[in-house]
Scaffold this motif. Structure first.
Motif, PDB file in Angstrom:
ATOM      1  N   ALA A  76     -34.520  34.142 -10.298  1.00 16.23           N
ATOM      2  CA  ALA A  76     -34.306  35.587 -10.161  1.00 16.23           C
ATOM      3  C   ALA A  76     -34.191  35.970  -8.677  1.00 16.23           C
ATOM      4  O   ALA A  76     -33.326  36.773  -8.309  1.00 16.23           O
ATOM      5  N   GLU A  77     -35.050  35.387  -7.835  1.00 18.72           N
ATOM      6  CA  GLU A  77     -34.984  35.681  -6.402  1.00 18.72           C
ATOM      7  C   GLU A  77     -33.667  35.207  -5.797  1.00 18.72           C
ATOM      8  O   GLU A  77     -33.080  35.883  -4.951  1.00 18.72           O
ATOM      9  N   ARG A  78     -33.201  34.038  -6.214  1.00 22.58           N
ATOM     10  CA  ARG A  78     -31.934  33.508  -5.711  1.00 22.58           C
ATOM     11  C   ARG A  78     -30.781  34.430  -6.105  1.00 22.58           C
ATOM     12  O   ARG A  78     -29.908  34.750  -5.292  1.00 22.58           O
ATOM     13  N   GLU A  79     -30.766  34.869  -7.380  1.00 25.81           N
ATOM     14  CA  GLU A  79     -29.708  35.769  -7.848  1.00 25.81           C
ATOM     15  C   GLU A  79     -29.742  37.092  -7.082  1.00 25.81           C
ATOM     16  O   GLU A  79     -28.699  37.631  -6.694  1.00 25.81           O
ATOM     17  N   GLN A  80     -30.953  37.602  -6.843  1.00 30.45           N
ATOM     18  CA  GLN A  80     -31.088  38.859  -6.102  1.00 30.45           C
ATOM     19  C   GLN A  80     -30.577  38.687  -4.670  1.00 30.45           C
ATOM     20  O   GLN A  80     -29.869  39.547  -4.153  1.00 30.45           O
ATOM     21  N   HIS A  81     -30.918  37.569  -4.044  1.00 31.83           N
ATOM     22  CA  HIS A  81     -30.458  37.303  -2.677  1.00 31.83           C
ATOM     23  C   HIS A  81     -28.930  37.210  -2.630  1.00 31.83           C
ATOM     24  O   HIS A  81     -28.298  37.791  -1.744  1.00 31.83           O
ATOM     25  N   GLU A  82     -28.358  36.492  -3.577  1.00 34.15           N
ATOM     26  CA  GLU A  82     -26.900  36.370  -3.614  1.00 34.15           C
ATOM     27  C   GLU A  82     -26.244  37.739  -3.814  1.00 34.15           C
ATOM     28  O   GLU A  82     -25.225  38.049  -3.177  1.00 34.15           O
ATOM     29  N   ALA A  83     -26.843  38.571  -4.676  1.00 38.22           N
ATOM     30  CA  ALA A  83     -26.286  39.907  -4.916  1.00 38.22           C
ATOM     31  C   ALA A  83     -26.379  40.749  -3.634  1.00 38.22           C
ATOM     32  O   ALA A  83     -25.447  41.496  -3.303  1.00 38.22           O
ATOM     33  N   GLU A  84     -27.499  40.622  -2.903  1.00 33.79           N
ATOM     34  CA  GLU A  84     -27.648  41.369  -1.653  1.00 33.79           C
ATOM     35  C   GLU A  84     -26.623  40.915  -0.618  1.00 33.79           C
ATOM     36  O   GLU A  84     -26.064  41.734   0.108  1.00 33.79           O
ATOM     37  N   VAL A  85     -26.377  39.610  -0.547  1.00 35.79           N
ATOM     38  CA  VAL A  85     -25.396  39.090   0.413  1.00 35.79           C
ATOM     39  C   VAL A  85     -24.013  39.626   0.080  1.00 35.79           C
ATOM     40  O   VAL A  85     -23.268  40.060   0.976  1.00 35.79           O
ATOM     41  N   VAL A  86     -23.663  39.610  -1.204  1.00 35.03           N
ATOM     42  CA  VAL A  86     -22.351  40.129  -1.624  1.00 35.03           C
ATOM     43  C   VAL A  86     -22.255  41.614  -1.293  1.00 35.03           C
ATOM     44  O   VAL A  86     -21.226  42.085  -0.785  1.00 35.03           O
ATOM     45  N   GLU A  87     -23.321  42.361  -1.548  1.00 39.81           N
ATOM     46  CA  GLU A  87     -23.323  43.801  -1.280  1.00 39.81           C
ATOM     47  C   GLU A  87     -23.175  44.071   0.222  1.00 39.81           C
ATOM     48  O   GLU A  87     -22.419  44.956   0.631  1.00 39.81           O
ATOM     49  N   LYS A  88     -23.877  43.298   1.055  1.00 37.26           N
ATOM     50  CA  LYS A  88     -23.758  43.467   2.504  1.00 37.26           C
ATOM     51  C   LYS A  88     -22.333  43.165   2.963  1.00 37.26           C
ATOM     52  O   LYS A  88     -21.800  43.860   3.830  1.00 37.26           O
TER      53      LYS A  88
END
Length: 178
Positions: A76-88
């Motif tokens: 879940a943390e990895r998915e959240q991090h990837e989503a944040e990177v894409v959003e940035k």
């Protein structure tokens, strides 16, 4: 000892009380006390053993559950991090596109062509202010150097006068002693 053994001494006659062997009674009392103590220790050991088995079983059963929970959390943390990177990245791209549009809008009005004229005018004033500050600082440094020279000259003059005064006093003392 009879009362400690749980026997009713009031119901016994004096003959029965006299017939009681005190040494055997003390030995029997000690054996019962040891037996109680041994029984309590055995119960404690059995309870500790049961608790150990239960704890081991719980660990063995919960270990896969803990690992699964940990893996889910990491995922879940990895998915959240990837989503944040894409959003940035999306935000950065939108900002860049907006900056490009703003630059084109400014170029249409030819603001950048007039910018160099503005800079030249601003620099004329800054250079004049800088020259004035440099001249003022040079003047201050010169005055400070002159003041230092005067101070050193005064110090040398005072030292010379003090030396001459000391020589005169020494000569006067020498003459007075003759």
């Amino acid at each position: 000892y009879l009362q400690a053994m749980g026997k009713n001494t009031e119901a016994m006659t004096e003959d029965q009380l006299a017939a009681v062997d005190t040494a055997a009674l003390a030995k029997e009392h000690a054996e019962k006390a040891n037996k109680k103590k041994d029984e309590a220790e055995r119960k404690v050991r059995e309870a500790a053993k049961k608790l150990d088995y239960i704890v081991r079983a719980a660990r063995i059963e919960e270990l896969p559950l803990i690992k699964a929970r940990n893996e889910e959390k990491i995922k879940a943390e990895r998915e959240q991090h990837e989503a944040e990177v894409v959003e940035k990245a999306k935000k950065a791209k939108l900002q860049w596109e907006q900056n490009v549009k703003d630059k084109k809008a400014l170029e249409v009005h030819s603001i950048f062509g007039h910018l160099s004229i503005f800079e030249e005018k601003a620099m004329v004033g800054r250079k004049a202010a800088h020259a004035a500050l440099c001249a003022e600082e040079d003047k201050r440094a010169f005055l400070e150097a002159e003041e230092g020279k005067l101070k050193r000259a005064r110090g040398r003059k005072e030292d010379e006068e003090r030396r001459i005064q000391e020589e005169k006093e020494a000569e006067e003392r020498a003459e007075a002693e003759r």
